[in-house]
Design an enzyme around this catalytic site. Structure first.
Site, PDB file in Angstrom:
ATOM      1  N   TYR A 248      25.975  -2.097   2.265  1.00  0.00           N
ATOM      2  CA  TYR A 248      24.864  -2.318   3.192  1.00  0.00           C
ATOM      3  C   TYR A 248      23.522  -2.181   2.472  1.00  0.00           C
ATOM      4  CZ  TYR A 248      28.477  -1.476   6.786  1.00  0.00           C
ATOM      5  OH  TYR A 248      29.599  -1.517   7.564  1.00  0.00           O
TER       6      TYR A 248
ATOM      7  N   LYS B 116      23.650  -5.852  21.012  1.00  0.00           N
ATOM      8  CA  LYS B 116      23.389  -4.955  22.126  1.00  0.00           C
ATOM      9  C   LYS B 116      24.424  -3.820  22.107  1.00  0.00           C
ATOM     10  CE  LYS B 116      27.109  -6.669  23.869  1.00  0.00           C
ATOM     11  NZ  LYS B 116      28.309  -5.803  23.861  1.00  0.00           N
TER      12      LYS B 116
END
Length: 338
Positions: A59, A97
């Site tokens: 990441y 979300k």
């Protein structure tokens, strides 16, 4: 304005990324690479080969790469730290979300986006679907004053290792399928001034478990809205919306689908007649990505700025507070201090 492809990096090889990769390409973007926790794993290499997307590393490697935007579909508790890292690194960010785990975290990301001058969007692709445009149009033009709105979304979550069963990772039905009816209710009615909710919990109850199912009521003065969401509904589970107005009603199933391959049918009774309104299929993912890219390039204003996600989280916070306490919870919709 530039003719150069808009370059995307993906955080993780989540299932939802499989919907975003073709959407990015359809919108004229370029998937430059994916980052995973273990870049050498067989899963990472299989994903790379299947989708023809290079593995850029971890990441951190992806955050530091030469990219325009980062897509963050990681488990809910990883939305804040990795979205914040990407914004601080000068990347535009599309985050799944719920944007964060509470409104205070959402405000933190909104401030980071403003400070960095980068676009931040909560990835509700369903909002870009043609059936949502039609629902809003019929509600505004045919139904009169809205009196009641009800949304329901659920399915049967059978994988015991899914992070959505883990409270520490932001699990629970409301943070998953429940976000959709809350969001659509807000699109139709705006911000509620109070909520009540009740839930069924896994072992640990409201103090340590997650909500298997949650039902809530949102108060709007002249209108009431309600929602039901769950992880233990048998298939085929509904994605239903019902809107009742002073002059008519609207009912639709499949309303939260973000990529439809068949028409969606709206059932309407208004003005003394009843009819079905068939809405053509659409790819909300591609439309969302295209809008995001235009916004990031300064070609159009954002339809849903970070403050919208912050308002969404205030409602989710209140629903959880009510479900845990058994009490009605009031909200303030006044703007945050500058």
């Amino acid at each position: 304005m530039t003719d150069a492809p808009f370059r995307w990096g993906l955080l993780g090889a989540a299932r939802i990324a499989r919907a975003l990769i073709p959407a990015i390409r359809e919108a004229g973007g370029e998937v430059t690479g994916v980052a995973v926790r273990d870049p050498q794993s067989a899963r990472a290499q299989a994903f790379s080969q299947e989708w023809n997307v290079p593995v850029l590393g971890t990441y951190d490697d992806l955050i530091g790469a030469d990219l325009d935007a980062v897509y963050n579909p990681l488990p809910n508790d990883a939305h804040l730290p990795w979205t914040l890292a990407a914004l601080n690194a000068g990347k535009h960010v599309l985050t799944e979300k719920p944007l964060t785990l509470n409104a205070a975290q959402a405000a933190q990301l909104a401030e980071a986006a403003a400070r960095s001058g980068r676009t931040l969007l909560e990835a509700f692709a369903y909002r870009f679907q043609p059936q949502i445009d039609r629902v809003r149009q019929i509600a505004a033009e045919e139904l009169g004053d809205l009196r009641a709105v009800h949304g329901a979304f659920g399915f049967h979550l059978t994988n015991p290792d899914d992070f959505r069963w883990n409270a520490a990772q932001g699990g629970g039905a409301l943070y998953d399928v429940g976000t959709y009816p809350v969001n659509l209710i807000r699109l139709l009615l705006g911000e509620p001034h109070a909520v009540t909710a009740t839930a069924r919990w896994t072992d640990g109850g409201p103090a340590g478990g997650v909500d298997i199912a949650l039902s809530g009521v949102l108060e709007y003065g002249g209108a009431l809205a309600s929602l039901d969401c769950a992880f233990d509904w048998l298939e085929p589970a509904p994605q239903r919306l019902t809107v009742v107005g002073s002059r008519g009603t609207l009912d639709v199933n499949g309303v939260f689908n973000s990529h439809t391959h068949e028409p969606v049918t709206l059932h309407v009774t208004a003005g003394g007649r009843t009819w079905e309104d068939s809405v053509a299929p659409g790819n909300g993912y591609a439309r969302m990505v295209a809008h995001f890219q235009r916004t990031a390039r300064g070609q159009e204003p954002p339809l849903y700025p970070p403050q919208d996600a912050e308002a969404q989280m205030r409602v989710l916070d209140a629903l959880y507070a009510s479900a845990r306490s058994g009490q009605r919870v009031t909200l303030t919709t006044s703007p945050r201090p500058a």
